[in-house]
Each structure stands twice: as C-alpha cells, then as structure tokens.
Design a protein around this motif. Structure first.
Motif, mmCIF file in Angstrom:
data_model
loop_
_atom_site.group_PDB
_atom_site.id
_atom_site.type_symbol
_atom_site.label_atom_id
_atom_site.label_comp_id
_atom_site.label_asym_id
_atom_site.label_seq_id
_atom_site.Cartn_x
_atom_site.Cartn_y
_atom_site.Cartn_z
ATOM 1 N N ALA A 155 -0.452 -3.614 -3.055
ATOM 2 C CA ALA A 155 -1.350 -4.659 -3.403
ATOM 3 C C ALA A 155 -1.110 -5.059 -4.855
ATOM 4 C CB ALA A 155 -2.655 -4.781 -3.180
ATOM 5 N N ASN A 156 -1.049 -3.912 -5.701
ATOM 6 C CA ASN A 156 -0.885 -3.962 -7.282
ATOM 7 C C ASN A 156 0.424 -4.693 -7.450
ATOM 8 O OD1 ASN A 156 -0.380 -1.253 -6.372
ATOM 9 N ND2 ASN A 156 0.848 -1.296 -8.161
ATOM 10 N N ASN A 157 1.346 -4.460 -6.545
ATOM 11 C CA ASN A 157 2.669 -5.125 -6.918
ATOM 12 C C ASN A 157 2.794 -6.594 -6.584
ATOM 13 O OD1 ASN A 157 3.934 -2.719 -7.430
ATOM 14 N ND2 ASN A 157 4.649 -2.470 -5.264
ATOM 15 N N PHE A 158 1.588 -7.231 -6.187
ATOM 16 C CA PHE A 158 1.462 -8.767 -6.003
ATOM 17 C C PHE A 158 0.445 -9.247 -6.980
ATOM 18 C CE2 PHE A 158 2.942 -6.945 -1.961
ATOM 19 C CZ PHE A 158 3.632 -7.879 -1.400
ATOM 20 N N GLY A 159 0.066 -8.425 -7.986
ATOM 21 C CA GLY A 159 -0.752 -8.935 -9.025
ATOM 22 C C GLY A 159 -2.354 -8.680 -8.743
ATOM 23 N N VAL A 160 -2.446 -7.876 -7.712
ATOM 24 C CA VAL A 160 -3.870 -7.416 -7.125
ATOM 25 C C VAL A 160 -4.216 -6.325 -8.079
ATOM 26 C CG1 VAL A 160 -5.444 -6.915 -5.508
ATOM 27 C CG2 VAL A 160 -3.583 -8.463 -5.012
ATOM 28 N N LEU A 161 -5.370 -6.210 -8.941
ATOM 29 C CA LEU A 161 -5.697 -5.260 -9.574
ATOM 30 C C LEU A 161 -6.480 -4.178 -8.955
ATOM 31 C CD1 LEU A 161 -6.371 -6.835 -13.053
ATOM 32 C CD2 LEU A 161 -4.111 -6.519 -12.026
ATOM 33 N N GLN A 162 -5.723 -3.556 -7.865
ATOM 34 C CA GLN A 162 -6.408 -2.582 -7.063
ATOM 35 C C GLN A 162 -5.357 -1.814 -6.354
ATOM 36 O OE1 GLN A 162 -8.665 -2.571 -2.806
ATOM 37 N NE2 GLN A 162 -8.381 -4.273 -3.796
ATOM 38 N N ASN A 163 -5.510 -0.498 -6.291
ATOM 39 C CA ASN A 163 -4.246 0.411 -5.465
ATOM 40 C C ASN A 163 -4.859 0.242 -3.835
ATOM 41 O OD1 ASN A 163 -2.621 2.535 -4.784
ATOM 42 N ND2 ASN A 163 -4.166 4.144 -4.954
ATOM 43 N N ARG A 164 -4.016 -0.556 -3.263
ATOM 44 C CA ARG A 164 -4.162 -0.663 -1.739
ATOM 45 C C ARG A 164 -2.737 -0.827 -1.261
ATOM 46 N NH1 ARG A 164 -8.966 -2.869 0.146
ATOM 47 N NH2 ARG A 164 -9.009 -3.455 2.303
ATOM 48 N N ARG A 165 -2.530 0.294 -0.264
ATOM 49 C CA ARG A 165 -1.288 0.260 0.440
ATOM 50 C C ARG A 165 -1.541 -0.187 1.802
ATOM 51 N NH1 ARG A 165 1.526 5.672 0.358
ATOM 52 N NH2 ARG A 165 3.480 4.296 0.467
ATOM 53 N N ARG A 166 -0.779 -1.051 2.253
ATOM 54 C CA ARG A 166 -1.000 -1.468 3.715
ATOM 55 C C ARG A 166 0.696 -1.947 4.277
ATOM 56 N NH1 ARG A 166 -5.202 -0.159 3.193
ATOM 57 N NH2 ARG A 166 -7.287 -1.320 3.615
ATOM 58 N N VAL A 167 0.399 -1.715 5.730
ATOM 59 C CA VAL A 167 1.392 -2.079 6.611
ATOM 60 C C VAL A 167 1.445 -3.729 6.695
ATOM 61 C CG1 VAL A 167 2.557 -1.905 8.734
ATOM 62 C CG2 VAL A 167 1.744 0.171 7.479
ATOM 63 N N ILE A 168 2.761 -4.117 6.494
ATOM 64 C CA ILE A 168 2.752 -5.678 7.027
ATOM 65 C C ILE A 168 4.053 -5.705 8.086
ATOM 66 C CG2 ILE A 168 3.390 -8.074 6.265
ATOM 67 C CD1 ILE A 168 0.526 -7.155 5.139
ATOM 68 N N ILE A 169 3.790 -6.047 9.243
ATOM 69 C CA ILE A 169 4.683 -6.393 10.135
ATOM 70 C C ILE A 169 5.379 -7.984 10.437
ATOM 71 C CG2 ILE A 169 5.477 -5.885 12.334
ATOM 72 C CD1 ILE A 169 3.720 -3.622 12.558
ATOM 73 N N LEU A 170 6.400 -8.021 10.102
ATOM 74 C CA LEU A 170 6.642 -9.521 10.054
ATOM 75 C C LEU A 170 7.511 -9.537 11.419
ATOM 76 C CD1 LEU A 170 8.137 -10.649 6.636
ATOM 77 C CD2 LEU A 170 5.745 -10.906 7.577
ATOM 78 N N GLY A 171 7.238 -10.548 12.401
ATOM 79 C CA GLY A 171 7.896 -10.901 13.607
ATOM 80 C C GLY A 171 8.412 -12.157 13.735
ATOM 81 N N TRP A 172 9.412 -12.456 14.433
ATOM 82 C CA TRP A 172 10.139 -13.741 14.784
ATOM 83 C C TRP A 172 10.738 -13.862 15.990
ATOM 84 C CZ3 TRP A 172 12.137 -9.565 12.017
ATOM 85 C CH2 TRP A 172 13.231 -9.279 12.233
ATOM 86 N N GLN A 173 10.914 -14.995 16.473
ATOM 87 C CA GLN A 173 11.503 -15.247 17.876
ATOM 88 C C GLN A 173 12.968 -14.854 17.760
ATOM 89 O OE1 GLN A 173 11.001 -19.278 18.651
ATOM 90 N NE2 GLN A 173 8.923 -19.044 19.281
ATOM 91 N N LYS A 174 13.381 -13.971 18.915
ATOM 92 C CA LYS A 174 14.666 -13.420 18.782
ATOM 93 C C LYS A 174 16.007 -14.615 18.649
ATOM 94 C CE LYS A 174 13.782 -9.596 21.886
ATOM 95 N NZ LYS A 174 14.016 -9.047 23.163
ATOM 96 N N GLU A 175 15.628 -15.821 18.905
ATOM 97 C CA GLU A 175 16.674 -16.849 18.952
ATOM 98 C C GLU A 175 16.712 -17.428 17.714
ATOM 99 O OE1 GLU A 175 13.278 -18.850 21.529
ATOM 100 O OE2 GLU A 175 14.123 -16.854 21.195
ATOM 101 N N ILE A 176 15.714 -17.230 16.761
ATOM 102 C CA ILE A 176 15.814 -17.687 15.261
ATOM 103 C C ILE A 176 16.526 -16.591 14.379
ATOM 104 C CG2 ILE A 176 14.448 -18.378 13.272
ATOM 105 C CD1 ILE A 176 12.202 -18.929 15.183
ATOM 106 N N ASN A 177 17.615 -17.088 13.852
ATOM 107 C CA ASN A 177 18.521 -16.448 12.946
ATOM 108 C C ASN A 177 18.069 -16.457 11.727
ATOM 109 O OD1 ASN A 177 20.518 -14.667 11.756
ATOM 110 N ND2 ASN A 177 22.021 -16.451 11.827
#
Length: 413
Positions: free
Chosen positions: A193-215
């Motif tokens: 989170a601190n890499n996004f300007g949040v003044l907190q040590n917060r590590r998280r998983v973000i999964i991005l998903g997208w339809q297979k036909e979308i390039n």
C-alpha cells in the motif's frame, strides 16, 4: 464503466473506483453495520452530484438524523446496498436485487475479495485445524458464479498474502482453474500500500482477471511507486489534541490548516468538519504502559512486553507477541498494518504524542487507511459505532491504492 462490488465491506475498494469515474450498480455485503456505512457513502456521492452537499454536512454536524438523511436519497440508490451473505439460498435474492439496479446496463467489472480470515497466516496459526474445512476457504467459488452470470470484461479480486500459501497453494491453484473454466485469464500481483501513497505497511494480493477473448496488455501493479515521501506525522498533526476518553463523534473543527499531503491524498477535501475523533478510555495501567512504550520509541527502541515491570504484566503468554503494545511511529514513512483487531483494543496502535497518552481514534485509523475525512463509518444503531467502525477500517482496502488500480483498469477496458 459499471461495476458490482462483492464482499464490499465499508467500501474502500469501491471508493477508489468511484473516484476514477466508475459507477456502482450494487454493493453486496453481509455485515449490517458496513451496509449502513455503504448507504451513507452512497448518500454522500448522490448529494454531491446533485449540488445538495449541505444536507450531508448537516448530517456530519448532527443537525439531522441518519433516517432524515436517507429520506433525502432516492430509494433505488439505498437499495443498491444488498445486506445478504453471498452463496446458497441468498444468491437468487441478490440477483433479483441486482437486476432491479441494472436497467439494461452491462456489468463491465466485478470487484471485491472474500473475507480473508480463512487465508490469513495469523488466522491459520490461531486455529488448531489451520482453517481446514472453513467454508470461507471456498467463497471464491461463489465469486466465480457471479462472473459466469454477469460476464464482466474484467474482475479485481483482493485478498491477503496468505492466499498464496493456504492449503499449500491448493486454493489458489483451484481458483485459477475455476476462473479459466468460466472464461477468464488471471494474473496475481503482490502489492504494498505504501507504494501507492498510503502511509501504512500493508501487503496484499491483487488478482486481475479478464475475458479470454479480450487482448490486453496488463500493467505491472508491483512496479507502481509513489514519487513523493511523507511521514506519519503529516497525517496526524492537524488533528485536535485529546486525552483518553475525550473527543466528539460528530462535528469537531480542525483548528489547524491542511497540508499538501492531506490535500493531494484527498483526506482533507474542502470541508471544515471533522468526525469520529474520539479516543478510547484506558485504564491507569494501560496508560502507564503506553507512556513507557512512547518513551522507548523516542530513544529509538521498541517495547518488549517481557521487559515491563512485573506489576504491569497481566498476560500469561511471555513467549510470543512481544510487541503487543506498539506505538505508531510519527517519524516513519508508514505505520504498522491496521487490522480488524483494533476493534478489540488499541494496544498495537498507541498515539506517538506522549502528552495525549492514548490509542488511535477512528479518524486517525481511517486516515492511515487513506479514507477521506468526510467518510463516515456507521454502526447498526446510529451513534453506537466505534467498535464497528474500527472493524470496518481494519478490513478495508485503502481507497488511495484502489484508485491507482482503477486508473490502470479504466485505460484497459
């Protein structure tokens, strides 16, 4: 761009997407207090768009009640917050409510992450069975059902780092297989989170998903870095100084001007109304421990629980959790992680000002999560909300981090 927020919590993830121009179709959340928070925030956004913001200000000033506020809001907006647990017999009810909100619109995006206790390392350590068999391990199956029904172009799935190792990785493996079966590719990012300007040590998983036909050419979320450095003191110094047990839940004036970080992060955003800056009452013993902890931090040390005088030690466990009393370091670039346990006590979040000698208020914890000061956290009963507010804040996604993720996604779709 329209989205559905599943397992919405207090709406931290949603807040970031709204800032980037996304439009919520529905928020689905099982916690009743969090649903009131979502409704109040929906009221905020509606009144602001209709240039009737004075009504919201009256609520923050305690000049009108919550019921009176809600009467000013179209019913369909309040009904877009669906207070039901996802799964089983509730899904048809949820779908019916979502259909009412769609009005022939497409669902461009689904966001949200199931409750993280089943995957968290701490949660597994505290349970003898390591969370095996906990139904929350399988809520991603419900998430996949919503992907199948609404066919969004993309999805954003947020969770704790423990997701990667839970069940020796079997849940994540099965999740990827299931999403693939539903027609979606996915990529996992480990973000701080601190890499996004949040003044907190917060590590998280973000999964991005997208339809297979979308390039699409996915951005690297792990490469995002905030260009400026700030300290925690910049978050706290403009707030009124209060003692343990002091403060006002609604309408406290700041007393000090804003600064660049607070303005740029959207925390101080133009209204001179401060809410939920109320300090917990503390025992004489706790305040003595807090004072020792702050004094040690000023010497560059952290309090080690076993080193306390015997008369101040009440916990039988002397072999773990040595840092159960921890000061928020004002001079650091970010604080320790804000977790839901803050709802039980404030020992892990001691204010750095020894003159105040207390734990953090709801507003201070919310700021460390990058929530704006006009974001009001509700309880089930109006005014009975400190514990509920702390829980919501600890479980939330920082809006500032969510906004950065939303900005990358809107370019893709």
């Amino acid at each position: 761009m329209n989205y559905i927020d599943l397992f919405a919590g207090a709406g931290g993830l949603s807040e970031g997407f709204i800032r980037e121009g996304f439009s919520p179709i529905a928020h689905v959340e099982m916690d009743e207090a969090a649903c009131y928070t979502l409704k109040t925030r929906a009221a905020y956004h509606f009144l602001k768009s209709e240039k009737k913001f004075d009504i919201y200000k009256k609520y923050l000033k305690n000049e009108i009640t919550r019921d009176e506020l809600y009467k000013k809001i179209p019913t369909e907006i309040l009904n877009s917050v669906i207070n039901l647990p996802i799964g089983g017999e509730n899904n048809p009810k949820i779908h019916k409510e979502i259909e009412k909100q769609l009005n022939n619109r497409e669902v461009d995006l689904i966001i949200g992450g199931p409750p993280c206790q089943a995957y968290s390392l701490v949660g597994r350590a505290r349970r003898k069975d390591g969370m095996k068999g906990d139904p929350r391990n399988y809520l991603y199956v419900q998430y996949a059902k919503y992907l199948e029904k609404y066919q969004p172009k993309m999805f954003v799935f947020e969770n704790v780092l423990g997701l990667k190792s839970a069940g020796s990785g079997i849940y994540l493996y099965n999740m990827e297989k299931l999403f693939d079966k539903k027609g979606y590719n996915m990529k996992l990012f480990t973000v701080e989170a601190n890499n996004f300007g949040v003044l907190q040590n917060r590590r998280r998983v973000i999964i991005l998903g997208w339809q297979k036909e979308i390039n699409i050419d996915l951005p690297d979320l792990e490469a995002i870095r905030c260009n400026t450095k700030h300290t925690v003191s910049e978050l706290l110094n403009d707030l009124p100084s209060i003692q343990a047990g002091e403060g006002v839940d609604k309408f406290v004036s700041y007393g000090k001007p804003s600064i660049a970080y607070l303005n740029n992060a959207g925390i101080r955003n133009g209204i001179d109304i401060l809410t939920q800056h109320v300090a917990r009452p503390h025992t004489v013993q706790d305040k003595e421990i807090y004072r020792i902890a702050v004094e040690q931090l000023h010497r560059g040390e952290r309090l080690n629980y076993p080193s306390l005088p015997k008369r101040l030690k009440t916990h039988n466990n002397q072999h773990s959790f040595f840092d159960r009393f921890k000061v928020v370091d004002a001079n650091a670039e970010y604080s320790q992680t804000i977790v839901a346990h803050i709802a039980k006590d404030g020992h892990y979040y001691i204010h750095p000002d020894i003159k105040q000698n207390r734990s953090l208020t709801v507003r201070e914890a919310a700021r460390l999560q990058s929530f704006p000061d006009d974001f009001y956290f509700e309880g089930v009963k109006e005014g009975k909300n400190r514990t509920a507010a702390f829980k919501q804040i600890g479980n939330a996604v920082p809006p500032l981090m969510a906004q950065s993720i939303a900005a990358t996604i809107i370019e893709l779709i």
